[in-house]
Design a protein around this motif. Sequence first.
Motif, PDB file in Angstrom:
ATOM      1  N   ASP A  16       0.813  -1.218   0.000  1.00 11.00           N
ATOM      2  CA  ASP A  16       0.000   0.000   0.000  1.00 11.00           C
ATOM      3  C   ASP A  16       0.846   1.267   0.000  1.00 11.00           C
ATOM      4  OD1 ASP A  16      -2.308  -1.508  -0.036  1.00 11.00           O
ATOM      5  OD2 ASP A  16      -2.754  -1.249   2.095  1.00 11.00           O
ATOM      6  N   ALA A  17       2.081   1.178   0.495  1.00  8.35           N
ATOM      7  CA  ALA A  17       2.951   2.354   0.565  1.00  8.35           C
ATOM      8  C   ALA A  17       3.636   2.661  -0.771  1.00  8.35           C
ATOM      9  CB  ALA A  17       4.010   2.141   1.645  1.00  8.35           C
ATOM     10  N   GLU A  18       3.551   1.764  -1.721  1.00 11.20           N
ATOM     11  CA  GLU A  18       4.224   1.946  -3.006  1.00 11.20           C
ATOM     12  C   GLU A  18       3.290   2.569  -4.036  1.00 11.20           C
ATOM     13  OE1 GLU A  18       7.445   1.447  -3.555  1.00 11.20           O
ATOM     14  OE2 GLU A  18       7.636   0.847  -1.464  1.00 11.20           O
ATOM     15  N   THR A  19       3.854   3.392  -4.907  1.00 10.21           N
ATOM     16  CA  THR A  19       3.041   4.017  -5.960  1.00 10.21           C
ATOM     17  C   THR A  19       2.886   3.105  -7.171  1.00 10.21           C
ATOM     18  OG1 THR A  19       5.011   5.118  -6.815  1.00 10.21           O
ATOM     19  CG2 THR A  19       3.631   6.369  -5.281  1.00 10.21           C
ATOM     20  N   ASP A  20       3.858   2.241  -7.426  1.00  8.48           N
ATOM     21  CA  ASP A  20       3.819   1.344  -8.582  1.00  8.48           C
ATOM     22  C   ASP A  20       3.440  -0.069  -8.128  1.00  8.48           C
ATOM     23  OD1 ASP A  20       4.110   0.036 -10.990  1.00  8.48           O
ATOM     24  OD2 ASP A  20       6.290   0.292 -11.107  1.00  8.48           O
ATOM     25  N   ARG A  21       2.164  -0.248  -7.799  1.00  6.87           N
ATOM     26  CA  ARG A  21       1.678  -1.552  -7.312  1.00  6.87           C
ATOM     27  C   ARG A  21       1.985  -2.666  -8.299  1.00  6.87           C
ATOM     28  NH1 ARG A  21      -1.922  -1.176  -2.946  1.00  6.87           N
ATOM     29  NH2 ARG A  21      -2.799  -3.247  -3.099  1.00  6.87           N
TER      30      ARG A  21
END
Length: 134
Positions: free
Chosen positions: A98-103
Amino acid sequence: MTTERNECVARRQSGRRAQGELENEVLTALRSASQPVTAAYVHQRVGRGLAYTTVITTLTRLQAKGAVERQRAGRAFEWTAVADEAGLAALRMRRLLDAETDREGVLARFVTALLPDDGQLLRGLLARTDEAEG
């Protein structure tokens, strides 16, 4: 010497637990209880030189992660585990994702880095999930 044994020796020498080990010990203590328990109960089972406040902090962090619940019991709280060790690991993984922008990128890298047996296990779990939803 195995990696696990190396970690145990290093922990004894440094006096520190491995990351996540205290949380797992706290969850184990909560799950072994037949009813909600106080922090004092948990401290007795996992204390071994820990400050009581460290146990409280760990319980509070586990609550924030959704792994435990608490209810008021007089002036104290009683705690109950709602996640097991696998559930706690899954919560950690979800929080990292959830903390990443590029899931998509993160998931793609994760899947391609799996061992063949783990990849097969994941495909089976996904297929069962699809069947249950469809």
